[in-house]
Design an enzyme around this catalytic site. Structure first.
Site, PDB file in Angstrom:
ATOM      1  N   HIS A 218       0.804  -1.236   0.000  1.00  0.00           N
ATOM      2  CA  HIS A 218       0.000   0.000   0.000  1.00  0.00           C
ATOM      3  C   HIS A 218       0.831   1.277   0.000  1.00  0.00           C
ATOM      4  O   HIS A 218       0.282   2.372  -0.137  1.00  0.00           O
ATOM      5  CB  HIS A 218      -0.952   0.025   1.193  1.00  0.00           C
ATOM      6  CG  HIS A 218      -0.255   0.341   2.489  1.00  0.00           C
ATOM      7  ND1 HIS A 218       0.366  -0.614   3.245  1.00  0.00           N
ATOM      8  CD2 HIS A 218      -0.068   1.510   3.148  1.00  0.00           C
ATOM      9  CE1 HIS A 218       0.898  -0.051   4.313  1.00  0.00           C
ATOM     10  NE2 HIS A 218       0.655   1.234   4.277  1.00  0.00           N
TER      11      HIS A 218
HETATM   12  C1  UD1 Z   1      -2.050   5.988   5.162  1.00  0.00           C
HETATM   13  C2  UD1 Z   1      -0.748   6.559   5.693  1.00  0.00           C
HETATM   14  C3  UD1 Z   1       0.332   5.489   5.677  1.00  0.00           C
HETATM   15  C4  UD1 Z   1      -0.126   4.247   6.412  1.00  0.00           C
HETATM   16  C5  UD1 Z   1      -1.461   3.778   5.856  1.00  0.00           C
HETATM   17  C6  UD1 Z   1      -1.995   2.632   6.670  1.00  0.00           C
HETATM   18  C7  UD1 Z   1      -0.460   8.951   5.205  1.00  0.00           C
HETATM   19  C8  UD1 Z   1       0.249   9.935   4.379  1.00  0.00           C
HETATM   20  N1  UD1 Z   1      -0.293   7.664   4.865  1.00  0.00           N
HETATM   21  O1  UD1 Z   1      -1.847   5.644   3.800  1.00  0.00           O
HETATM   22  O2  UD1 Z   1       1.492   5.972   6.306  1.00  0.00           O
HETATM   23  O3  UD1 Z   1       0.836   3.236   6.245  1.00  0.00           O
HETATM   24  O4  UD1 Z   1      -2.414   4.859   5.917  1.00  0.00           O
HETATM   25  O5  UD1 Z   1      -2.931   1.875   5.973  1.00  0.00           O
HETATM   26  O6  UD1 Z   1      -1.134   9.306   6.146  1.00  0.00           O
HETATM   27  N2  UD1 Z   1      -9.182   4.827   0.789  1.00  0.00           N
HETATM   28  C9  UD1 Z   1     -10.424   4.242   0.712  1.00  0.00           C
HETATM   29  N3  UD1 Z   1     -11.054   3.942   1.895  1.00  0.00           N
HETATM   30  C10 UD1 Z   1     -10.523   4.185   3.111  1.00  0.00           C
HETATM   31  C11 UD1 Z   1      -9.255   4.785   3.171  1.00  0.00           C
HETATM   32  C12 UD1 Z   1      -8.594   5.106   2.006  1.00  0.00           C
HETATM   33  O7  UD1 Z   1     -10.952   4.001  -0.368  1.00  0.00           O
HETATM   34  O8  UD1 Z   1     -11.152   3.864   4.135  1.00  0.00           O
HETATM   35  C13 UD1 Z   1      -8.453   5.128  -0.472  1.00  0.00           C
HETATM   36  C14 UD1 Z   1      -8.758   6.532  -1.026  1.00  0.00           C
HETATM   37  O9  UD1 Z   1      -8.792   6.444  -2.423  1.00  0.00           O
HETATM   38  C15 UD1 Z   1      -7.533   7.308  -0.604  1.00  0.00           C
HETATM   39  C16 UD1 Z   1      -6.425   6.246  -0.639  1.00  0.00           C
HETATM   40  O10 UD1 Z   1      -7.054   5.054  -0.230  1.00  0.00           O
HETATM   41  O11 UD1 Z   1      -7.268   8.375  -1.462  1.00  0.00           O
HETATM   42  C17 UD1 Z   1      -5.256   6.568   0.268  1.00  0.00           C
HETATM   43  O12 UD1 Z   1      -5.705   6.793   1.608  1.00  0.00           O
HETATM   44  P1  UD1 Z   1      -4.855   7.732   2.608  1.00  0.00           P
HETATM   45  O13 UD1 Z   1      -5.479   7.685   3.934  1.00  0.00           O
HETATM   46  O14 UD1 Z   1      -4.635   9.052   2.007  1.00  0.00           O
HETATM   47  O15 UD1 Z   1      -3.445   7.061   2.624  1.00  0.00           O
HETATM   48  P2  UD1 Z   1      -3.040   5.529   2.804  1.00  0.00           P
HETATM   49  O16 UD1 Z   1      -2.467   5.047   1.528  1.00  0.00           O
HETATM   50  O17 UD1 Z   1      -4.168   4.777   3.378  1.00  0.00           O
HETATM   51  N1  UDP Z   2      -3.936  -5.344   8.839  1.00  0.00           N
HETATM   52  C1  UDP Z   2      -5.222  -5.875   8.992  1.00  0.00           C
HETATM   53  N2  UDP Z   2      -5.880  -6.288   7.862  1.00  0.00           N
HETATM   54  C2  UDP Z   2      -5.344  -6.198   6.617  1.00  0.00           C
HETATM   55  C3  UDP Z   2      -4.032  -5.655   6.486  1.00  0.00           C
HETATM   56  C4  UDP Z   2      -3.359  -5.227   7.622  1.00  0.00           C
HETATM   57  O1  UDP Z   2      -5.733  -5.996  10.111  1.00  0.00           O
HETATM   58  O2  UDP Z   2      -6.005  -6.582   5.645  1.00  0.00           O
HETATM   59  C5  UDP Z   2      -3.215  -4.899  10.059  1.00  0.00           C
HETATM   60  C6  UDP Z   2      -1.879  -5.548  10.253  1.00  0.00           C
HETATM   61  O3  UDP Z   2      -2.003  -6.791  10.922  1.00  0.00           O
HETATM   62  C7  UDP Z   2      -1.143  -4.506  11.075  1.00  0.00           C
HETATM   63  C8  UDP Z   2      -1.699  -3.200  10.556  1.00  0.00           C
HETATM   64  O4  UDP Z   2      -2.929  -3.517   9.902  1.00  0.00           O
HETATM   65  O5  UDP Z   2      -1.485  -4.625  12.445  1.00  0.00           O
HETATM   66  C9  UDP Z   2      -0.751  -2.589   9.568  1.00  0.00           C
HETATM   67  O6  UDP Z   2      -1.358  -1.504   8.942  1.00  0.00           O
HETATM   68  P1  UDP Z   2      -0.956  -1.011   7.492  1.00  0.00           P
HETATM   69  O7  UDP Z   2      -0.209  -2.069   6.774  1.00  0.00           O
HETATM   70  O8  UDP Z   2      -2.193  -0.462   6.870  1.00  0.00           O
HETATM   71  O9  UDP Z   2      -0.048   0.274   7.812  1.00  0.00           O
HETATM   72  P2  UDP Z   2       1.480   0.485   8.231  1.00  0.00           P
HETATM   73  O10 UDP Z   2       1.798  -0.419   9.363  1.00  0.00           O
HETATM   74  O11 UDP Z   2       2.328   0.245   7.023  1.00  0.00           O
HETATM   75  O12 UDP Z   2       1.524   1.923   8.599  1.00  0.00           O
END
Ligand code: UD1
Ligand code: UDP
Length: 381
Positions: A218
């Protein structure tokens, strides 16, 4: 004392759960107002799909947020700005003694800035993490900016590892630094038994223990660069010749795959239930722990998943050029391969490393240490 905890993204719900539980336990036993902590929970709404947000509140027994800002997705500036202004309103109203933030997302940064500008002390859980290749500003990834700024405006810095403490020292931050361990380890230890006894995910996906790989992708550096994403997909295809690859797809990544002009990138979306490369929706935490526990190997660019692989003693392959979790590399349980398909394949098939003789992420009771430090500090904040 009054504490406002700010969360917004999936990993933050998991990190906040053990601390919130420890606060409630303390509140229950507190004999006087000096040691009583009242937690106000604020959800920015950065993640909002049920399977990215609410499911974690239900499964991890996190109280319903007192405030839900509903900010949602958007470009970095707009998203962070909207959070900043809405968090400020809540902080002006609540006037807490401390704002507690987790990790390195835009929600973390917005909350830290809002609090700092109001002269409210900030506590940062997961302080001091730094990438090793992020010294050139043009190459800064969003998380590195969020971490660094948050650390520099925090009064209490809760470090998960000794490396994190050293990183802060290098930047001149020594005051308020506490080496406490990793709250994600607490969460895992608290939930893994229940996950392995109650989760039906392996049966539902028709998987046998040790006979599949688990993957997550991601990070913007991988999803927003179609060459890198194609290379990762090629690697998954190769690896799946040996055993199926199960891939719970983050919504960010699904959107990129769906809108891609490349038929190769869109191809896994139409794969059936028994495909070698199997895309599934993001799974709840307990299902994720069960999937991780039984995987032959985990391929990921997630920070949290790299550590969970290590704690569960499952070999991990990290699809990045660097990692903040250097201890997992040093102990041999994690291998950094970038996105090269051949390197991914070789790392996925490597032998299981030896059992580590040290535990660099604390003892699984980090949340209690965080709450003890906050209680102590509340006398002087
Ligand atoms: C964010 C964090 C990242 C973290 C990740 C955990 C920032 C800059 N990044 O990334 O560090 O590792 O969360 O998962 O804060 N979207 C949906 N539904 C949701 C959420 C997101 O469809 O519930 C889609 C939207 O198109 C959105 C994209 O995902 O634009 C990215 O979401 P965003 O929260 O901006 O960043 P993440 O990639 O989730
Ligand atoms: N996780 C989850 N379901 C999923 C993918 C990840 O519960 O389908 C959990 C995972 O076990 C971990 C956390 O989400 O505890 C990690 O989050 P993510 O990978 O979104 O973000 P990051 O750690 O890179 O910031």
């Amino acid at each position: 004392m009054k504490l406002v905890t700010v969360v917004g993204a999936r990993p933050q719900f998991i990190k906040a759960a053990p601390v919130s539980r420890a606060i409630r336990a303390r509140e229950h036993h507190a004999r006087n107002n000096l040691t009583r902590i009242t937690e106000v929970l604020l959800h920015t709404g950065q993640h909002y799909d049920d399977n990215m947000s609410e499911v974690f509140f239900r499964q991890l027994d996190i109280p319903k947020p007192d405030y839900h800002l509903g900010v949602g997705s958007g470009p970095h500036g707009a998203q962070t700005g909207e959070m900043l202004s809405k968090i400020e309103e809540v902080l002006v109203k609540e006037r807490p003694d401390l704002v507690l933030v987790y990790g390195d997302t835009n929600s973390t940064l917005a909350a830290a800035l809002a609090a700092a500008k109001l002269n409210i002390p900030v506590g940062h859980v997961e302080a001091g993490l730094r990438g090793t290749k992020q010294r050139i500003p043009q190459r800064w990834i969003p998380e590195e900016i969020n971490r660094a700024v948050t650390d520099h405006v925090s009064s209490l810095l809760f470090c998960p590892t000794e490396t994190a403490v050293k990183n802060l020292v290098q930047e001149g931050i020594v005051k308020g630094v506490h080496l406490v361990g990793d709250v994600m380890y607490d969460a895992l230890l608290y939930n893994v038994k229940v996950a392995n006894t109650t989760s039906k995910i392996l049966v539902r996906l028709n998987l046998a223990s040790q006979e599949y790989y688990l993957a997550t992708v991601h990070r913007a550096e991988n999803t927003d660069d179609l060459d890198r994403l194609s290379s990762i997909l090629e690697g998954f295809r190769k690896i799946s010749e040996a055993y199926p690859v199960i891939w719970p797809v983050h919504p960010r990544t699904r959107k990129v795959l769906e809108s891609s002009p490349s038929t190769f990138l869109r191809s896994p979306l139409s794969s059936g239930k028994d495909a070698r490369l199997q895309l599934i929706e993001p799974v709840p935490y307990l299902d994720m722990l069960a999937l991780e526990s039984h995987a032959r190997c985990i391929l990921t660019d997630s920070g949290g998943v790299q550590k969970e692989a290590y704690w569960l003693r499952v070999p991990c392959v990290t699809l990045r050029e660097e990692t903040e979790w250097v201890e997992t590399l040093e102990l041999g349980w994690n291998k950094l391969v970038g996105t090269n398909p051949q390197a991914m394949c070789e790392a996925a098939h490597r032998p299981v490393p030896p059992e580590p003789s040290v535990e660099p992420f604390g003892n699984g009771r980090t949340a209690e240490s965080v709450v003890a430090v906050i209680t102590c500090a509340s006398m002087s904040l």
